[in-house]
Structures are given as structure tokens and as C-alpha cells.
Design an enzyme around this catalytic site. Sequence first.
Site, PDB file in Angstrom:
ATOM      1  N   ARG A 134       0.840  -1.202   0.000  1.00  0.00           N
ATOM      2  CA  ARG A 134       0.000   0.000   0.000  1.00  0.00           C
ATOM      3  C   ARG A 134       0.879   1.257   0.000  1.00  0.00           C
ATOM      4  NH1 ARG A 134      -3.224  -3.760   2.542  1.00  0.00           N
ATOM      5  NH2 ARG A 134      -5.047  -4.184   1.229  1.00  0.00           N
ATOM      6  N   ASP A 181      -0.294  -6.296  -3.387  1.00  0.00           N
ATOM      7  CA  ASP A 181      -1.713  -6.099  -3.143  1.00  0.00           C
ATOM      8  C   ASP A 181      -2.279  -5.356  -4.335  1.00  0.00           C
ATOM      9  OD1 ASP A 181      -4.291  -5.743  -1.635  1.00  0.00           O
ATOM     10  OD2 ASP A 181      -3.013  -6.450  -0.001  1.00  0.00           O
ATOM     11  N   HIS A 204      -6.826  -9.862  -4.217  1.00  0.00           N
ATOM     12  CA  HIS A 204      -5.852  -8.769  -4.065  1.00  0.00           C
ATOM     13  C   HIS A 204      -4.901  -8.730  -5.260  1.00  0.00           C
ATOM     14  CE1 HIS A 204      -6.903  -7.417   0.000  1.00  0.00           C
ATOM     15  NE2 HIS A 204      -7.101  -8.685   0.303  1.00  0.00           N
ATOM     16  N   ASP A 235      -6.900 -14.438   1.453  1.00  0.00           N
ATOM     17  CA  ASP A 235      -7.892 -13.643   2.184  1.00  0.00           C
ATOM     18  C   ASP A 235      -8.713 -12.769   1.239  1.00  0.00           C
ATOM     19  OD1 ASP A 235      -5.455 -12.165   1.718  1.00  0.00           O
ATOM     20  OD2 ASP A 235      -6.348 -10.536   2.875  1.00  0.00           O
ATOM     21  N   GLU A 236      -9.899 -12.384   1.693  1.00  0.00           N
ATOM     22  CA  GLU A 236     -10.754 -11.394   1.015  1.00  0.00           C
ATOM     23  C   GLU A 236     -10.875 -11.672  -0.489  1.00  0.00           C
ATOM     24  OE1 GLU A 236     -10.314  -7.534   3.906  1.00  0.00           O
ATOM     25  OE2 GLU A 236      -8.790  -7.774   2.367  1.00  0.00           O
ATOM     26  N   TRP A 240      -6.675 -13.781  11.482  1.00  0.00           N
ATOM     27  CA  TRP A 240      -6.780 -12.335  11.667  1.00  0.00           C
ATOM     28  C   TRP A 240      -8.174 -11.930  12.115  1.00  0.00           C
ATOM     29  CZ3 TRP A 240      -9.655  -8.719   8.717  1.00  0.00           C
ATOM     30  CH2 TRP A 240     -10.303  -9.224   7.581  1.00  0.00           C
ATOM     31  N   PHE A 276      -1.768  -2.945  14.252  1.00  0.00           N
ATOM     32  CA  PHE A 276      -1.185  -1.693  14.733  1.00  0.00           C
ATOM     33  C   PHE A 276      -1.485  -0.510  13.813  1.00  0.00           C
ATOM     34  CE2 PHE A 276       2.409  -3.734  17.484  1.00  0.00           C
ATOM     35  CZ  PHE A 276       1.427  -4.286  18.302  1.00  0.00           C
ATOM     36  N   TRP A 297      -0.412  -2.720   8.613  1.00  0.00           N
ATOM     37  CA  TRP A 297      -0.996  -2.406   7.304  1.00  0.00           C
ATOM     38  C   TRP A 297      -0.785  -0.929   7.023  1.00  0.00           C
ATOM     39  CZ3 TRP A 297      -1.980  -6.514   4.574  1.00  0.00           C
ATOM     40  CH2 TRP A 297      -2.358  -7.697   5.205  1.00  0.00           C
ATOM     41  N   GLU A 332      -2.038   1.402   4.646  1.00  0.00           N
ATOM     42  CA  GLU A 332      -2.883   2.391   3.997  1.00  0.00           C
ATOM     43  C   GLU A 332      -2.724   3.761   4.649  1.00  0.00           C
ATOM     44  OE1 GLU A 332      -5.400  -1.464   3.593  1.00  0.00           O
ATOM     45  OE2 GLU A 332      -3.907  -0.610   4.955  1.00  0.00           O
TER      46      GLU A 332
END
Length: 534
Positions: A132, A161, A233, A296-297, A364, A390, A439, A441
Site C-alpha cells: 500500500r 496487493d 488482491h 484472504d478477502e 486475523w 497496529f 498495514w 494504507e
Amino acid sequence: MIPRPNLLSDLSASYELTSGAAVSGPDDLVEAVRLALPVLDLRPGDAGAVDLRHDPTLGPEAYRLVVGSRGVEITAGDRAGAFYAGQSLHQLLPHASYRSAFSAEAAWIVPGVRIEDAPRFSWRGLHLDVARHFFPKREVLRLVDLMATHKLNRLHLHLVDDQGWRVESRAYPRLHEVSSHRSRTATNHYREPETYDEIPHGGHYSLDDLAEIAAYARARAVTVVPEIDVPGHAQAILAAYPEFGSSDEDYKVLERWGITPAILSPMPPTVEFLTTIFDELIGAIGETPYVHIGGDEVVLDHWAASPEITAYRDSLGLSSMGELQAWFLRRLADVLADRGARAVVWDEAFVSGELRHDTLVMPWRGMSVGRRAAAAGHEVIATPVFPLYFDYAESASADEPVAIGDTITVADVAAFSPAPDDWSEEERSRVVGAQAQLWSERIPDARTLDYRAWPRACALAEVAWSGSAGSDFPARLTEHLGRLDAIGVEYRPLDGPKPWQRRRPHRPAVVRVADVMTRLDSMTHDAESTRPSV
């Protein structure tokens, strides 16, 4: 001392260590202690102020450290144990010993002490999302140094990603030529109208960079765990190589946050493509015990809409696209196993279907699904959003810099139990460790990374090494901050941010972590619930 040793006894005598003092013992152990204590500039010799012995019966990463009037004696179970003994010895020195420059005539009084120590968990990790926002090599090496200081030993690098691909590929060069940068980046707060900075962002590591990072980490008892997150992703990958996709859409590297329906095809050419990528990664890193493959996702709509993929699924005797995803991840895990590496996945991959028995699971979405994975026989690394994400703010205050949500505090991390008491003994035995996630972002630069990681990562180090935080942890942490000051870490003060750390303000109470955990836990009971942010 952080993390807290298993046994620490004060002895009456002390010892003066001087710069250039001699260190003796097996060469690999000597090299490890010298690396942990650059301030002392220890010189190898036949006998010295620091004497090292190897005792494999102590076990991996274990050590015994005795400081008395005759000097320093270290007995280590392996090279990592010697390195950690050196780190503990360093913490017995004044805070000034953590500065980069010191007097050549430096002499340090080391208090008399006996320490017997070994880690509770073998996996003590930090995850860094470089997809990101990209962090240059120098920042990754610095993070390795900070991890080593705290006896953290797994650096999980999230290399791809939707918003970027971050490693050179000589076989598929468009990955680093096209997928490693985006034209702009979203700046809006969560659930607010989209705004962008109109500033290009990007970067990638060459394979030589990755080899350097891995070797630097290995010398400091840290294992690099690369992640190539698939089959979802995947928008950045498909921006460069759309032929590995599941639809005819044109893609560009994603500029906003969240996820998209972009997904790799599960067909054999994609497996061949990813096998080549794995070979490049492992060739750069060297023999590695773990490769993370994500899972994931994953939005399966494009698979379901494809007659070719549906026919392929049917040919495999599978009844759902979720089963096809599980098959795809098992196939990749087989590829890695042939290369001596174990696959690691996020918990959706476990929920979607049967994994290889040796695949490690990162729950997660909460420890409830982690318990189910452990009960099914998988080794588990505790990674729940609360309290180990975090990128969440440390208080519900606009004084905090912008974060995804709130609140996760140092105390929350210190109270965490990676292997909860109410699990069965067999389930607890399958918890191999804990890992915090950074992460990125809303972590755009190294100063923000410092702020988000520390001192919460100090609490993580305590829990992952000792199994739980001691009652005196707050007092020891307050003392330990002096070491971080000397190193130059721009951590979040315990009483709140400094004026210049506030920057773009957080929107408190928009995303509450307790609500997030309730929603995520409910989703783990549905194998098709893989799209929390679409």
C-alpha cells in the site's frame, strides 16, 4: 529488561566491560554476540572478558548469562541463543550504549546477574505492508535491527496487493515496470467521499535487495517471510499481466483503499506463473521455511461467471468455487513443499476448504477461528485484529494521526494471550506464536511507522517471548523508552502524541475495533464470506 527473562537473579559482584575487550568461544557464537553488541567492539581471542559455550541441550534460541567479578559467561543452545544473550547483555548497559557513536575509551559497568532464558513461542513476528505504501530498503533493515533488539524473529513482508507489486521479476518484468507504481493515492477518511493527492507513488526491491534484506535479517536471527497474496488482491498483477485474470476487464494499479473483484484465474498457466515467481523469491532469499500465499478477502464472482473456470472446477470433481479456491491454494502449497517451504495463509483459506496439513494459519478475524484451525491440526500464529493490528489508533482522539479505527493500546497488547487458557492442551500446543500487523494504507512514511509500531511492539515482544506480560511491565517499559530514545525511534509517547506527531487528524469512533471483531467473528462461520470490504 524487555522482553522479561524466564529467570533473572541479581548477584553481588559487577564487572567492567571496556571497548575492545576479548571474547572467546565457538566462532559462530562469537560472531553473533559481537553483532548484538557493536558498542563494545569485542575482539575474538583465546580467552576473554566474555566467554561463550555451546550447549545444545538448552534448546533453540535459549541461553544462560552470568555476569560476575571474573567476567561474562554465556552458554547458548544455538547461534540465535547466543545472539539473544548478547541482546540481554546490551540491556544491562546504560541507555547511551544504544547510540551510534561513543567514546573509543568507553567502559561500562555491568551489574552482576544470572539469567536463564528461552522463548515461549517460536514465531514472534511483525508484518509490514510494503504494497500500500512502499518502504525503501533502508527502512526495512532498520526495522530488522529494532526487531532483533526485542527478540522478535519473523519479518512478514506483504509484497503485493491491489495497490502495488514490490519485487523485481526477471521472468515477468512488467510486474516491477508497471505494477510497482500508481498515479495517485486516496486521501479521504473512511466512508467519506473519495479524494486523491495526485502524486505518483511506487517503488520495488530488486532481487539483490531482497537477498540483502534476507541475509541481514538472518544474521540477526530474523527470518523473512515473503507474502504473495493470491488469488484475490490481484489488481496490480493483472494491470501488468491480464492474461492471468478471470475476466476480460482492463485493470490499472488500484489508487483507492479496500479490495476489488479482481482475481487470478485458477487455471494451470496461473500456477505455472506463480511457481516461477516463487522460484525467483526463494532464489533471492535462499532456503526459507515459510512463504505466505494469502487466501484472504477473495471475491469469487469472476470465477462463477466464467464457463471455462466452471468447467475446470467440474473436471476436478469440486462442487463450489470455495472448494476450487481451497484446491488452488493446496496446489500452491504443494509447489512450495517441493521447494522445502511451508505455506502460510490467512484464516479465510482455512474456512474455505481443506488445506495441506502442514499449512500454517493466521487467524486475523479472531481467535475463535484460530481455535478451530488448531483443533483441525494446523499450527496457528495469533494475528487477530484486536489487539494486533497496529494500524488502529491508540486512543479515540482527533489528536491521533489518521488511522483505520480505534482503539488498540499498549495495555491491550500486553494483556493478550496467544494461547488462551480455555483452549485444550492440544489446541494450545499448536499455537506457535503471535504477530502484529502494520498495514500501511494510513502509514505513509517511516516516521508514522515508528509511531504505530512502538511501543506496542514492545508489548508484543514481551507476550511472544514470555507467554504473558509481567505485572511490572509498565514500569519496565517506561525505563525501556530511554533505549528507544537513544536509538532514535519516534515512538508514540505513553501520554499521547507530541504536537508534530498529530498531523492529519484521526476521525474517532467511526470504526470501533470491538464492533469490527464481532462482525468478523460471525463471518468466519460462513465459507463464502470472504469479502468484508467490497
